[in-house]
Design a protein around this motif. Structure first.
Motif, PDB file in Angstrom:
ATOM      1  N   TYR A   1       4.367 -13.212   1.632  1.00  0.00           N
ATOM      2  CA  TYR A   1       3.635 -13.704   2.273  1.00  0.00           C
ATOM      3  C   TYR A   1       4.029 -14.324   3.709  1.00  0.00           C
ATOM      4  O   TYR A   1       3.515 -13.905   4.779  1.00  0.00           O
ATOM      5  CB  TYR A   1       2.601 -14.681   1.614  1.00  0.00           C
ATOM      6  CG  TYR A   1       1.456 -15.406   2.398  1.00  0.00           C
ATOM      7  CD1 TYR A   1       0.325 -14.076   2.375  1.00  0.00           C
ATOM      8  CD2 TYR A   1       1.433 -16.499   2.749  1.00  0.00           C
ATOM      9  CE1 TYR A   1      -0.705 -14.677   3.181  1.00  0.00           C
ATOM     10  CE2 TYR A   1       0.262 -16.862   3.497  1.00  0.00           C
ATOM     11  CZ  TYR A   1      -0.948 -15.914   3.564  1.00  0.00           C
ATOM     12  OH  TYR A   1      -2.183 -16.303   4.271  1.00  0.00           O
TER      13      TYR A   1
ATOM     14  N   ALA B   1      -0.311  -6.293   1.896  1.00  0.00           N
ATOM     15  CA  ALA B   1       0.153  -6.385   0.534  1.00  0.00           C
ATOM     16  C   ALA B   1      -0.432  -5.732  -0.501  1.00  0.00           C
ATOM     17  O   ALA B   1      -0.067  -5.063  -1.402  1.00  0.00           O
ATOM     18  CB  ALA B   1       0.558  -7.974   0.297  1.00  0.00           C
TER      19      ALA B   1
ATOM     20  N   ASN C   1       0.758  -2.581  -2.890  1.00  0.00           N
ATOM     21  CA  ASN C   1       1.028  -2.627  -4.296  1.00  0.00           C
ATOM     22  C   ASN C   1      -0.100  -2.196  -5.433  1.00  0.00           C
ATOM     23  O   ASN C   1       0.196  -1.650  -6.328  1.00  0.00           O
ATOM     24  CB  ASN C   1       0.925  -4.286  -4.578  1.00  0.00           C
ATOM     25  CG  ASN C   1       2.588  -5.010  -4.096  1.00  0.00           C
ATOM     26  OD1 ASN C   1       3.633  -4.609  -4.687  1.00  0.00           O
ATOM     27  ND2 ASN C   1       2.279  -5.536  -2.971  1.00  0.00           N
TER      28      ASN C   1
END
Length: 200
Positions: free
Chosen positions: A125, A155, A159
């Motif tokens: 992050y 992200a 993912n």
């Protein structure tokens, strides 16, 4: 070369913990799956939780290696974003249980979430927010974007695809080529959203 007992326990633990979580696996199951004496779990890892924490570190360590390698790159923020996306895809392909450990710890966290998982997530992050801030400062990205929201978006895009792969492969079949195509298009969509509008 034949695997030693420690390797066998880690391999068995990866599969069992990924399927059932920390509390759902017994020491007996682990030793039977590894074909070893149960006492070796304590000998090598100090117990079942020690084995689990070792496996978690192994699963998430490639993320740190990825970030360390990108820190050495003399690349633009845009190039860093592209490299990040490609690296995430490679990590998921090499670590087929990573998504299960990630989802398991996010939805039903063990005591190792704070100790291990959170530090790796925070590093990713931080990398993404700092890269986006750099891009804004250099004029590559729009000055009005929320870097926190944008980091979570990227992200998630990278993912979730691999988390949902057991389902999505039924309507989007394909192997590594399909994965690469997704990554390429997802990054293009993301960058189109954060780069300045044409003419501005």
């Amino acid at each position: 070369m034949e695997k030693d007992n420690k390797e066998k326990l880690i391999e068995a633990g990866e599969k069992l913990f990924a399927q059932k979580g920390l509390t759902g696996v017994s020491i007996r199951e682990l030793s039977q799956a590894a074909g070893t004496n149960s006492a070796l779990i304590s000998y090598y890892f100090g117990g079942k939780e020690g084995l689990y924490s070792t496996i978690l570190e192994t699963q998430f360590l490639p993320m740190v290696m990825m970030l360390d390698s990108m820190a050495e790159l003399k690349a633009s923020p845009k190039e860093k974003i592209i490299s990040y996306a490609k690296c995430v895809a490679r990590i998921h392909r090499k670590s087929p249980f990573l998504t299960k450990f990630l989802m398991g710890e996010l939805t039903n966290p063990s005591r190792f979430f704070e100790i291990i998982v959170r530090k790796y997530i925070e590093r990713v992050y931080r990398f993404l927010t700092e890269t986006l801030k750099e891009g804004i400062e250099r004029g590559e990205f729009r000055p009005d974007i929320d870097v926190n929201a944008a980091s979570l978006t990227l992200a998630g895009m990278m993912n979730f695809y691999f988390i949902a792969r057991p389902i999505s492969r039924h309507f989007a079949p394909g192997g590594p080529e399909q994965d690469d195509s997704y990554v390429e298009q997802a990054v293009e969509i993301f960058l189109n959203g954060v780069m300045p509008y044409a003419g501005k």
